[in-house]
Design an enzyme around this catalytic site. Structure first.
Site, mmCIF file in Angstrom:
data_model
loop_
_atom_site.group_PDB
_atom_site.id
_atom_site.type_symbol
_atom_site.label_atom_id
_atom_site.label_comp_id
_atom_site.label_asym_id
_atom_site.label_seq_id
_atom_site.Cartn_x
_atom_site.Cartn_y
_atom_site.Cartn_z
ATOM 1 N NE ARG A 92 -3.870 -2.111 2.396
ATOM 2 C CZ ARG A 92 -4.426 -2.533 3.515
ATOM 3 N NH1 ARG A 92 -4.198 -1.890 4.642
ATOM 4 N NH2 ARG A 92 -5.200 -3.600 3.533
ATOM 5 N NE ARG B 106 -6.738 4.590 2.288
ATOM 6 C CZ ARG B 106 -7.394 3.842 3.164
ATOM 7 N NH1 ARG B 106 -8.548 4.268 3.656
ATOM 8 N NH2 ARG B 106 -6.898 2.684 3.556
ATOM 9 N NE ARG C 16 -9.527 7.933 -6.119
ATOM 10 C CZ ARG C 16 -9.913 7.251 -5.052
ATOM 11 N NH1 ARG C 16 -9.033 6.525 -4.368
ATOM 12 N NH2 ARG C 16 -11.167 7.274 -4.645
ATOM 13 C CG ASP D 132 -9.712 -2.944 -4.339
ATOM 14 O OD1 ASP D 132 -9.487 -2.180 -3.381
ATOM 15 O OD2 ASP D 132 -10.418 -3.961 -4.243
ATOM 16 C CE1 TYR E 183 -13.497 -7.302 2.139
ATOM 17 C CE2 TYR E 183 -11.720 -8.328 0.888
ATOM 18 C CZ TYR E 183 -12.150 -7.413 1.836
ATOM 19 O OH TYR E 183 -11.245 -6.631 2.491
#
Length: 346
Positions: A26, A30, A39, A75, A152
């Protein structure tokens, strides 16, 4: 195209390069202000499927931190979206599926989709843009492992204990194995697209495998994860969170060139479990990224020292970069690891 002499690729081949390679899961995302600026107004999954945007986000941490590898910005649910599955990323929650897969009929419906029919054009275009700029720095492609994707899908979204997914293994093992086998093919298609476009190594993420008992992992998961990465022709890194109780199984019978270790398990202990034929990746505690530098520095040096027990060591976190991380901390870690490398001390 990176040469085989790139530190990351040498470490994956079992060599100890003069420069200890370091990258962060990652690392693109962010924690970087340039990412947040880029973004604005774009939804997560749309960003992943916009080639020039995904490529730029992939490259940002390489330019900022000087890491020894880029990891493709995407993702784990992207291949499911490409398969036509209705999924959205809800801010603050994560992937949410409109139609959870919980019954045999649900499994019949989703597995009727041919993974080979996935249109990966946006993925291959983004990878080609990235590799053209990276030069000698390798790109790591990635995909979610069958269990994490199934967790998920069956739950319909994020879950702490994955009760429905774990129950399906035992209540309807035939349906479970068809679903997990299909997910292995989907992940493999995603990995192959990245490899064919220029990714020099691939990582399979099994973020939720730690919720499983060792026996369940071996019976219901390992065969499908193995199928996802067998004979891909490039080095494979296998990473899971909380996999200490079955760490040796994460080698996938020797297919994995490297095993990622989370922050819970000292690397020298992991090396004793895994043996001399696999490279270790990890395992800086992400929580310590917010600690004073003196504390973080001592921890990184301890990770480096314990990593010497393995045949080779790729420095990384024990999981992903938290979004609130100060990017300067990551840059300092890269500088410290490189400064303490054997070549730097010679």
């Amino acid at each position: 195209m990176p040469s085989s002499h790139a530190p990351l690729l040498r470490a994956l081949a079992g060599d100890r390069p003069e420069l200890t390679p370091v990258w962060f899961m990652r690392q693109a995302g962010r924690s970087l202000p340039e990412y947040r600026e880029l973004r604005v107004g774009t939804r997560m999954l749309d960003a992943c499927l916009t080639p020039d945007l995904a490529a730029e986000i992939t490259l940002q941490p390489v330019r900022r931190h000087g890491v020894d590898a880029a990891v493709f910005f995407s993702d784990i649910v992207i291949p499911l979206k490409l398969a036509g599955v209705d999924v959205v990323i809800e801010p603050g929650r994560g992937p949410v599926f409109a139609e959870p897969v919980r019954t045999r009929a649900d499994v019949d419906k989703i597995t009727a989709i041919d993974p080979d029919s996935l249109d990966t054009t946006a993925i291959t275009e983004a990878v080609r843009i990235v590799t053209a700029e990276l030069g000698d720095t390798p790109l790591i492609g990635f995909a979610g492992a069958p269990f994490t994707l199934a967790a998920y899908l069956v739950e319909g979204g994020p879950s702490k204990e994955h009760l429905r997914a774990r129950a399906m293994m035992h209540t309807d093992p035939e349906a479970w194995n068809r679903l997990a086998g299909w997910l292995a093919r989907v992940s493999r298609r995603f990995l192959e697209a990245q490899r064919d476009a220029g990714a020099a190594a691939l990582q399979l993420f099994d973020s939720w495998a730690g919720s499983l008992k060792p026996a369940d992992y071996r019976t219901f998961i390992a065969p499908h994860s193995t199928a996802a990465v067998t004979d891909l022709g490039v080095p494979v890194i296998h990473f899971g969170v909380g996999t200490g109780p079955f760490l040796d199984d994460m080698r996938l019978g020797g297919i994995a060139s490297a095993v990622g270790v989370d922050w819970r398990q000292p690397l020298d202990e992991a090396a004793r479990i895994l043996g001399p034929d696999v490279t270790l990746q990890g395992n800086i505690d992400p929580a310590l990224l917010s600690a004073p530098w003196a504390v973080l520095e001592a921890h990184v040096l301890d990770v480096l020292e314990r990593g010497r027990a393995a045949r080779a060591h790729i420095v990384n976190l024990g999981h992903g970069v938290p979004p609130e991380t100060d990017p300067a901390q990551l840059t300092r870690i890269v500088e410290l690891v490189h400064a303490r490398s054997e070549g730097a001390q010679a």
